[in-house]
Design an enzyme around this catalytic site. Structure first.
Site, PDB file in Angstrom:
ATOM      1  N   CYS A  71       0.756  -1.250   0.000  1.00 34.77           N
ATOM      2  CA  CYS A  71       0.000   0.000   0.000  1.00 34.77           C
ATOM      3  C   CYS A  71       0.791   1.307   0.000  1.00 34.77           C
ATOM      4  O   CYS A  71       0.755   2.085  -0.948  1.00 34.77           O
ATOM      5  CB  CYS A  71      -0.935   0.023   1.202  1.00 34.77           C
ATOM      6  SG  CYS A  71      -2.017  -1.403   1.349  1.00 34.77           S
ATOM      7  N   HIS A 129      -2.775   6.859   4.363  1.00 31.10           N
ATOM      8  CA  HIS A 129      -1.628   5.951   4.540  1.00 31.10           C
ATOM      9  C   HIS A 129      -0.295   6.573   4.130  1.00 31.10           C
ATOM     10  O   HIS A 129       0.622   5.881   3.688  1.00 31.10           O
ATOM     11  CB  HIS A 129      -1.842   4.634   3.764  1.00 31.10           C
ATOM     12  CG  HIS A 129      -1.122   3.473   4.399  1.00 31.10           C
ATOM     13  ND1 HIS A 129      -1.008   2.242   3.806  1.00 31.10           N
ATOM     14  CD2 HIS A 129      -0.462   3.376   5.586  1.00 31.10           C
ATOM     15  CE1 HIS A 129      -0.315   1.426   4.595  1.00 31.10           C
ATOM     16  NE2 HIS A 129       0.027   2.108   5.684  1.00 31.10           N
TER      17      HIS A 129
HETATM   18 CA    CA Z   1      -3.115  -1.990  -0.896  1.00 33.79          CA
END
Ligand code: CA
Length: 450
Positions: A71, A129
């Site tokens: 990610c 994130h």
């Molecule tokens: Ca991901």
């Protein structure tokens, strides 16, 4: 020659920026969606009619890649338009509510910042994130509006969002959502909430100022918590595949509602839409990467090749495949070009403006070669045309992806010179990179509740 290139660029910019014809830009990012998990890539067990319609209206990339197989680094590459290893964002950023060093370095000028400076209204809905503290907050990185969360994953059911002020690193999954900097009480399933907010934003926009939306769904990332309603629409599936499919169905519903809202508000024909996944699907969680080798976390194709489509009615051809290798790095360069802006000279983009390639104006390849590095080294890959070199835990292989999409027939002994050439190119690229700024977070211990 030096004079001709800026003049040409200015002409192209004028073409795109004349009057208020610059398009709105929407980047829809799915989380952990596998190469074979949407209808337009051949999926038959999960219905995704709305995502498929996007591909039908635009170009389907059959060799669409991301810069990392999980990610946070992949997202850093997309937002900065540059290989994330250039600025140390090479591992998943650990969630922290108070560490002012853990986030995408503020020396990078992110896509929303470039677009905002170019006159776009910018908004983000969903997962960030890229840092959980104030310096890295989306509102400090170019977004006018945020509705979402700052960590790497989240519970989907609103009754499970109970934490107002996160203190522990695993609190991130249970924090209440943020509207800008304020915690809010959400009442809908997360996928529906992000869709609702994105649609409401579109409804508020006028035709005289373009907008940029980063719609960063956390679906179908774990926890596998589809709504009851979407789960009932995949009755024939079993176990985790069914749970995962329920999340994909919700994601598809969301894309459909955004699409309908664009049509209703008259924005559709002037909107450039990218849709892709941030990395390959994780097989243990029910994903399917089709014929590709392995899954999320590796530099084999199952980790880095993703469902990827782009549409812009009247400009990009509809319903065609584009087979040369493209990169998620190209999103920034393309968006900046159509918005009539450029990246800072001292931090050149690694991607290219794809529009001339997709219109057929430029018949060369967008990328002569692309590179991957994970964990600061030890895991590597390079892709040049149909040839791909991979090195994973000292196992070096060479594959011809045109003939061997599953990377099952190692050609390193057949073409040692080609392998050496790719290795040399990787070493040369590696010299321009820095070490990772932080390590991947360690998995939770048994007594750490999540
Ligand atoms: Ca991901």
């Amino acid at each position: 020659m030096k004079k001709i290139i800026p003049a040409l660029f200015a002409a192209v910019c004028c073409l795109y920026t004349f009057g208020e014809t610059r398009p709105n830009i929407i980047l829809i990012l799915a989380d952990d969606l596998g190469y074979g998990d949407v209808g337009f890539m051949g999926c038959t067990d999960i219905p995704t009619p709305h995502i498929d319609a996007l591909a039908t209206e635009g170009v389907r990339f059959t060799n669409g890649t991301v810069t990392h197989s999980f990610c946070s680094p992949s997202r850093a590459g997309i937002m900065a338009g540059r290989y994330q290893q250039r600025f140390g964002h090479e591992n998943n950023v650990p969630f922290s509510a108070d560490d002012l060093t853990l986030g995408l370095p503020v020396t990078e000028k992110l896509l929303p910042q470039a677009l905002k400076e170019a006159g776009y209204t910018t908004a983000m809905f969903g997962k960030w994130h890229l840092g959980g503290t104030e310096p890295f907050h989306p509102l400090n990185r170019g977004f006018d509006e945020l509705y979402g969360f700052l960590g790497g994953g989240h519970k989907y059911f609103p009754e499970q969002l109970t934490i107002e002020t996160p203190t522990h690193r695993f609190d991130e999954y249970k924090t209440k959502l943020l509207r800008n900097r304020e915690r809010v009480e959400e009442t809908e399933h997360l996928t529906e909430a992000f869709t609702r907010e994105a649609c409401a934003f579109i409804e508020r926009q006028s035709a005289d100022k373009p907008f940029f939306i980063y719609l960063s769904y956390n679906a179908p990332h774990t926890p596998l918590q589809p709504s009851k309603e979407t789960l009932e629409r995949v009755p024939n599936l079993k176990g985790k595949r069914r749970q995962y499919a329920g999340l994909v169905v919700g994601l598809d519903d969301g894309v459909g509602r955004v699409f309908q809202t664009l049509e209703k508000t008259g924005h559709r024909n002037n909107t450039l839409i990218f849709f892709l996944s941030d990395n390959g699907g994780p097989l243990p969680h029910g994903a399917d990467n089709g014929e590709l080798r392995d899954d999320k976390g590796t530099v084999y194709e199952g980790g880095i090749r993703v469902p990827f489509t782009v549409s812009w009615p009247g400009i990009i051809p509809a319903g065609v495949d584009y087979e040369p290798v493209v990169s998620s790095l190209d999103i920034y360069a393309t968006a900046a070009a159509v918005a009539g802006t450029t990246a800072p000279e001292e931090r050149p983009l690694d991607g290219v403006n794809l529009i001339p390639y997709l219109t057929g104006e430029d018949k060369t390849l967008p990328h002569e070669i692309l590179f991957w590095r994970q964990g600061g080294g030890g895991t590597w890959a390079a892709r040049q045309g149909n040839l791909k070199m991979s090195e994973v835990r000292n196992t070096v292989e060479l594959h011809d992806l045109d003939k061997d999409i599953s990377e099952s027939n190692d050609l390193s002994a057949t073409y040692p010179e080609k392998l050496q050439n790719l290795k040399a190119r990787l070493r040369s690229w590696n010299k321009k990179l820095v070490k990772p700024l932080w390590n991947n977070p360690t998995p939770p211990k048994k007594d750490e509740a999540r």
